[in-house]
Design an enzyme around this catalytic site. Structure first.
Site, PDB file in Angstrom:
ATOM      1  N   LYS A 191       9.412  27.874 -39.269  1.00 47.88           N
ATOM      2  CA  LYS A 191       8.811  27.686 -40.590  1.00 47.88           C
ATOM      3  C   LYS A 191       9.806  27.911 -41.714  1.00 47.88           C
ATOM      4  O   LYS A 191       9.709  27.283 -42.759  1.00 47.88           O
ATOM      5  CB  LYS A 191       7.588  28.603 -40.769  1.00 47.88           C
ATOM      6  N   LYS A 231      -1.761  20.432 -39.040  1.00 53.27           N
ATOM      7  CA  LYS A 231      -2.342  20.050 -40.323  1.00 53.27           C
ATOM      8  C   LYS A 231      -1.282  19.969 -41.406  1.00 53.27           C
ATOM      9  O   LYS A 231      -1.527  19.423 -42.476  1.00 53.27           O
ATOM     10  CB  LYS A 231      -3.510  20.952 -40.750  1.00 53.27           C
ATOM     11  N   LYS A 257       3.987  19.297 -31.989  1.00 52.48           N
ATOM     12  CA  LYS A 257       2.571  19.626 -31.886  1.00 52.48           C
ATOM     13  C   LYS A 257       1.788  19.011 -33.040  1.00 52.48           C
ATOM     14  O   LYS A 257       2.325  18.827 -34.128  1.00 52.48           O
ATOM     15  CB  LYS A 257       2.429  21.161 -31.768  1.00 52.48           C
TER      16      LYS A 257
END
Ligand code: AMP
Ligand code: TRP
Length: 332
Positions: free
Chosen positions: A111, A197, A194
């Site tokens: 991230k 959202k 993956k």
């Protein structure tokens, strides 16, 4: 009866990955367990959120969880920031966890990307807050997707160090529940990533609120290969996109990938994709409709969340107060 805790970020409309990897298992666990399900808005803050959007998404995620079949009366559905015990325990855990442990977290590396210096301090201590979420309830079983395994190991390391350092047997060991054939649903555009959202391409995912047309179009355009479906699961190796679509079909039809191949072996995607789209629409339509109904009455939804937070706090407050006493915080 074991206590279950799980959390999900209100960082967007839940995807098919969230449903098959997490929420659907949450629903299934209600029969045998006491379940506490949390919309983790404080975790969402570790990356920038538009304030109004965050508030709206917190309600949306709560509505989706309930629409998927979680019973907020028999169990608990609430949002994290409404129960201050999470943050109180997270601070203690910030002081228990070692920098070396956090440095190993692959989610932080993913991230934060190449510019680690620009990541928020919250993103770095994210796993400590997650450990606090669980341990504040003495929960012992945590249903999550496969990507959260490392965070749960850290939560156990924190509990062990706490128990060891303070010579107590206070925080129990927690067990990850990584369930189902679709523990990892992949992007429709790239079988090595993956479904998320936060992916910039909406074509990469199925959202739980997508219309029938959107679902059909996304499946039609999903990346595949020119081969027909194989006879056996071994034949899906090195075909990540095919494996993903078969896995989705299997999960939605409550069967295995082998069952799906028994039905579709030898057929091309021209046959398989419409069948998959139809199954998706059949399973997701009722969820989308119920979500819309719940969001149409925000007063009633907020009352459900308030009641959930009150019952959650009644469990967490005494546990966290005891943790504070154990570490030597003065109670006057
Ligand atoms: P997140 O969307 O990262 O807040 O994840 C919420 C829950 O959904 C976690 O338990 C994740 O492990 C799970 N999850 C998220 N994306 C996927 C995916 N593509 N496949 C399976 N599970 C997922
Ligand atoms: N980190 C989890 C995710 O991104 C969400 C989460 C926060 C969670 N607190 C939790 C999951 C506690 C299980 C238990 O998916």
């Amino acid at each position: 009866m074991q206590r279950i805790f799980s959390g999900i970020q209100p960082s967007g409309i839940p995807t098919l990955g969230n449903y098959l990897g997490a929420i659907r298992n949450w629903v299934a666990l209600q029969g045998q367990h006491e379940c506490i399900y949390c919309v983790v808005d404080l975790h969402a803050l570790t990356a920038w959120q538009e304030p109004g959007v965050l508030r709206a998404r917190t309600r949306e995620m709560a509505a989706s969880i309930i629409a998927c079949g979680v019973d907020p009366q028999k169990h608990i559905v609430f949002h994290q920031s409404a129960v201050p015990a999470h943050v109180r325990l997270a601070w203690i855990f910030n002081c228990v966890a070692r920098l070396g442990w956090l440095n190993r977290m692959t989610q932080f590396k993913d991230k934060a990307g190449s510019d680690r210096e620009a990541a928020s301090a919250g993103l770095y201590v994210y796993p400590n807050l997650m450990a606090a979420d669980i341990h504040a309830y003495h929960a012992t079983r945590v249903p999550v997707g496969d990507d959260q395994r490392q965070h749960l190991e850290l939560a156990n390391d924190i509990a062990q160090k706490f128990n060891h350092d303070y010579e107590v047997d206070f925080f129990p060991n927690i067990e990850p529940l990584i369930l189902g054939p679709a523990a990892r649903v992949m992007s429709l555009r790239d079988g090595s990533k993956k479904m998320s959202k936060s992916d910039p391409s909406d074509q990469s995912r199925i959202n739980l609120t997508d219309s029938a047309d959107e679902i059909s179009n996304k499946i039609k355009r999903a990346k595949t290969d020119p081969e027909p479906l194989p006879e056996s699961v071994a034949g899906l190796e090195n075909r990540p996109e095919a494996r993903n679509l078969v896995g989705i079909y299997a999960a939605l039809s409550d069967g295995s990938s082998a069952d799906v191949l028994a039905q579709f072996a030898g057929q091309g995607f021209g046959k398989f994709k419409p069948a998959l789209a139809e199954l998706l629409v059949e399973k997701l339509r009722p969820i989308a409709d119920e979500t819309t109904r719940l969001l149409g009455d925000p007063g009633a939804l907020d009352a459900i969340l308030r009641d959930g937070a009150r019952r959650a706090a009644a469990i967490a407050d005494p546990i966290v107060a005891e943790a504070e006493r154990i570490v030597g915080l003065l109670k006057v």
